[in-house]
Design a protein around this motif. Structure first.
Motif, PDB file in Angstrom:
ATOM      1  N   THR A 635      14.599   0.497  -4.896  1.00  8.19           N
ATOM      2  CA  THR A 635      13.381   0.091  -3.727  1.00  8.19           C
ATOM      3  C   THR A 635      13.748   0.029  -2.239  1.00  8.19           C
ATOM      4  O   THR A 635      12.840   0.306  -1.598  1.00  8.19           O
ATOM      5  N   ASP A 636      15.127  -0.144  -2.150  1.00  5.20           N
ATOM      6  CA  ASP A 636      15.530  -0.111  -0.692  1.00  5.20           C
ATOM      7  C   ASP A 636      16.642   0.482  -0.672  1.00  5.20           C
ATOM      8  O   ASP A 636      17.819   0.174  -1.196  1.00  5.20           O
ATOM      9  N   GLY A 657       9.819   4.362  -6.715  1.00  6.26           N
ATOM     10  CA  GLY A 657       9.684   2.957  -6.392  1.00  6.26           C
ATOM     11  C   GLY A 657      10.233   2.482  -5.098  1.00  6.26           C
ATOM     12  O   GLY A 657      10.062   1.517  -4.689  1.00  6.26           O
ATOM     13  N   THR A 659      10.493   1.709  -1.447  1.00  4.25           N
ATOM     14  CA  THR A 659       9.810   1.158  -0.322  1.00  4.25           C
ATOM     15  C   THR A 659      10.202   1.086   1.246  1.00  4.25           C
ATOM     16  O   THR A 659       9.589   1.334   2.311  1.00  4.25           O
ATOM     17  N   SER A 681       5.127   4.705  -2.414  1.00  2.93           N
ATOM     18  CA  SER A 681       5.387   3.219  -2.149  1.00  2.93           C
ATOM     19  C   SER A 681       6.003   2.929  -0.945  1.00  2.93           C
ATOM     20  O   SER A 681       6.239   1.708  -0.633  1.00  2.93           O
TER      21      SER A 681
END
Length: 813
Positions: A635-636, A657, A659, A681
């Motif tokens: 996600t990061d 996913g 972000t 996302s």
């Protein structure tokens, strides 16, 4: 003649006697046959009770679990509770026509209830509790009109409660808890005047609680907990339940106020309304419930002040009002509750000091006043009058002053939490007298301890599992080696932001059950001790924001359960160990702001469950991993401020996913992949300060959640997209790209209209081909560029044709 008559009479008597004996034999054999059928349906008999005892060589009435009536010598009771039997129920059980008790509790029977059980018209007590039976609760149960108790709890029954259960005229106990029963509560249940206890907890019941239309003076127990019941509790419900002793309605969706009629139930002893959406205040009529022992209304929407009439409930053992909106002060009358064992007022808006009377209740075992706005000093005699206290929670208040030394007299204390207050002074060195201590949380205060001396006393607390004193800046000194003598049960050691200096003692590796180590934001020096690699249970290691040096010891790669590794902002150096790819449990990897060099190890892409990766602000180089798409759940990603080269890998498209993605301040080349537009996302995208070229893909207009976008200081060209969120960005997102054009808001040159592409192609063709041929004529070895000069006339002719073509094209446009 008389002799003949006598012989005839004896023959008739003998005949009827034989018939009667035959009937008895057949009847008991029927019971025997039914029980042997049950034995045949049992596939596992762990205690061999049926296998060794239920035999035709032993009279049925002598079988284990079987009782017979003295008059008819028929089987009247079958009790096989707790034998661990596995199997199904045969229909033959319906032939036990004299049965009044059938208990198969605590076994593992599965399947459905056979309909033939409806033949047991003498049945009074039926229990199939704690088995694995399934299917609907059969409606034919309503035909067993002699039934007094029905226990079907802890099975897998589903569907609705049949209405027919409401027509069991003699039913006293109905227990259906822990099944999968859905639908609404049938109002017919409250028509059974003989009902004493009803337990429907831990199911999936919905709808409202039905009204009680007539007196149920025998009903003393109601349990509807852990369902989805909603709406108001009927206002007049308790007008008809005057002898109610226990009411369990917690963990539902009930709303409205507590009905005033409830306070007419003078026999009430237990009231559970926790975890609903109830509102209003505690009425002063609460004092009428003089027999009340448990009053639990936590985690609702109650408000107002806690009424002082609570102090009249002299039998009260548990008082839970936590998780509401109560205001005002804690009534000192609570100190009158001399039987109180459990007090929870946490998560409210209570103010003022803690009444000393509350801390003098000798029966108190646990109290929580955490997360309020309480202020003032803790009583100096705290602990002297609490000989039975085990748990104290005072965190997240505004308490001041020092920790009373007298707290060390509460010898049974296991949990002490005073975190997030304004406590000051020294941490008492006598805390080690609390030999039963399991949890100690003193975090986020202004406490001091010279040379961390209090740790020495805590080595006597052999059951200590959690120790937290982080965010106390006045604590200072070196972490002593005796830290390795702390409890072998210690799972969490948290000492962040405590001005701890020196190196991490290798003895910390003695704490073999540690799950969480937090030593970040200190002044630690030296290297990470290799002994940490022996902490096989470790799941989280946080050493960031210190001055640690050296490389990451390879021993850390032995921590197979490690999920969180935080080493950001130190002075660590060398390559990132390739063996980190063996830590398959890793979720967060923070190595930013160090001096790591070399490239990203290819093994890291084997961390399939990695969620956050931060390698920013190091000296890492080389290309990004070509198989970056293996981080499916990432996600990061922050790889900024390094020296990475090469293109952005196409595998980025697989990071669905993602972000947060930052590659800023590297040496990335090539174009921005169109595929980035598929990362729907994305909220943060920073590609600034690289050597990216080409146009900004219009596919990025699809990123509806992109709040931050920065491609400044690259070599991008062409028009800035207009759709999506691009209208929200400013020039800061695009500056330093001289060939970009766009809307006036970006303060860039406006984009020229795009001409017909076929015409532009012709123009390029007319210009290019003659010049190319001219260059071929020129030979530097034969006079430099003399060949170009010799063909100058041909070149002028070609340019003229080309300009003429351009005029035609412009006219058409």
């Amino acid at each position: 003649m008389g002799y003949i008559f006598l012989n005839l009479a004896l023959l008739i008597i003998s005949h009827f006697s034989m018939v009667t004996f035959s009937m008895k034999l057949t009847t008991i054999l029927t019971d025997q046959s039914a029980l042997l059928a049950l034995k045949d349906h049992v596939i596992h008999d762990p205690q061999n009770v049926l296998a060794t005892n239920w035999s035709v060589s032993i009279p049925v009435c002598n079988w284990i679990g079987v009782r017979c009536g003295s008059k008819h010598r028929r089987v009247t009771a079958l009790d096989l509770t707790g034998l661990g039997l596995v199997g199904t129920l045969p229909p033959h059980l319906g032939n036990l026509s004299f049965l009044y008790l059938l208990y198969l509790t605590n076994n593992n029977f599965h399947g459905r209830l056979p309909v033939q059980l409806s033949n047991l018209q003498r049945l009074k007590y039926l229990s199939f509790g704690n088995n694995s039976l399934s299917g609907e609760i059969p409606s034919w149960l309503g035909s067993l009109t002699e039934l007094r108790s029905l226990f079907l709890y802890h099975n897998n029954f589903n569907s609705c409660i049949p209405l027919s259960l409401g027509y069991l005229p003699k039913l006293e106990i109905l227990s259906l808890y822990e099944n999968r029963i859905s639908g609404s509560l049938p109002s017919s249940i409250f028509n059974i005047s003989s009902l004493q206890a009803i337990d429907l907890g831990s199911n999936m019941l919905s709808g409202s609680i039905p009204s009680v239309s007539h007196d149920l003076l025998s009903l003393y127990f109601i349990n509807f907990t852990f369902n989805y019941l909603n709406g108001d509790i009927p206002k007049d419900m308790f007008d008809h339940l005057l002898n109610l002793k226990e009411l369990h309605l917690k963990d539902n969706l009930l709303s409205g106020r507590i009905p005033a009629s409830l306070f007419k139930c003078s026999e009430l002893q237990i009231l559970f309304l926790t975890n609903n959406q109830l509102e209003g205040s505690i009425p002063i009529e609460i004092g009428n419930l003089s027999m009340l022992q448990i009053f639990a209304i936590g985690y609702n929407h109650f408000e107002g002040e806690i009424t002082k009439e609570v102090g009249n409930l002299s039998f009260l053992k548990a008082f839970d009002c936590g998780g509401n909106n109560f205001t005002g002060t804690i009534p000192y009358q609570i100190g009158n509750l001399k039987n109180l064992r459990y007090l929870s007022l946490q998560l409210n808006n209570l103010v003022g000091p803690i009444p000393s009377q509350v801390l003098n209740i000798s029966t108190l075992r646990s109290f929580s006043l955490a997360v309020n706005q309480l202020f003032g000093y803790l009583p100096s005699n705290m602990g002297l009058w609490l000989p039975n206290i085990e748990k104290v929670y005072l965190g997240l208040n505004q308490l001041v002053g020092s920790i009373p030394i007298s707290i060390s007299n509460a010898s049974k204390l296991t949990h002490l939490d005073m975190s997030s207050n304004y406590l000051s002074g020294s941490i008492p060195d006598t805390l080690g007298d609390l030999r039963n201590l399991e949890t100690l949380n003193l975090a986020a205060n202004s406490l001091a301890s010279s040379k961390l001396s209090f740790l020495s006393s805590l080595t006597y607390c052999k059951g200590l599992e959690m120790l937290s004193f982080d965010n106390n800046p006045l604590i200072s000194g070196k972490l002593p080696s005796l830290v390795g003598n702390l409890s072998g049960s210690l799972q969490k050691f948290s000492a962040s932001e405590c001005n701890i200096s020196g190196s991490i003692p290798s003895e910390i590796g003695n704490l073999s059950n540690l799950i969480n180590i937090q030593l970040d934001d200190n002044k630690l020096t030296g290297s990470i001790p290799a002994s940490i690699g022996g902490l096989k249970e470790l799941q989280s290691l946080s050493l960031q924001d210190s001055k640690l040096e050296g490389s990451i010891p390879s021993e850390l790669c032995n921590l197979n359960k490690l999920a969180f590794l935080f080493l950001t902002n130190n002075r660590l150096s060398g390559p990132i160990p390739t063996c980190l790819g063996n830590l398959v449990s890793l979720r967060n990897l923070f190595l930013g702001s160090n001096m790591f060099s070399s490239s990203i190890p290819a093994t890291l892409t084997g961390l399939d469950d990695l969620l956050i990766l931060n390698l920013s602000s190091n000296s890492l180089s080389g290309a990004l991993p070509i198989d970056i798409g293996k981080w499916k759940v990432l996600t990061d990603v922050d790889l900024s401020n390094n020296q990475f080269t090469g293109d952005i890998p196409n595998g980025v498209v697989d990071l669905k996913g993602l972000t947060h993605f930052s590659l800023s301040n590297n040496r990335i080349i090539g174009s921005i992949p169109e595929s980035l537009g598929g990362l729907l996302s994305l909220e943060f995208l920073d590609l600034s300060r690289n050597n990216l070229s080409g146009e900004i893909p219009k596919s990025l207009e699809k990123l509806r959640y992109l709040k931050y976008f920065n491609v400044s200081f690259n070599r991008l060209q062409g028009e800035i997209p207009k759709g999506g969120l691009f209208g929200n960005y400013s020039i800061e997102s695009f500056e330093g790209n001289e060939a970009l054009c766009g809307a006036p808001q970006f303060h860039l040159p406006s984009c020229k209209p795009v001409r017909n592409s076929k015409a532009r192609t012709k123009l390029i063709a007319y210009v290019t081909l003659p010049i190319a041929s001219t260059i071929l004529v020129g030979d530097p070895r034969k006079g430099g560029y003399g060949g170009i000069l010799r063909d100058e006339a041909a070149t002028k002719t070609a340019i003229g044709i080309c300009l003429a073509q351009q005029e035609v094209t412009d006219h058409r446009i």
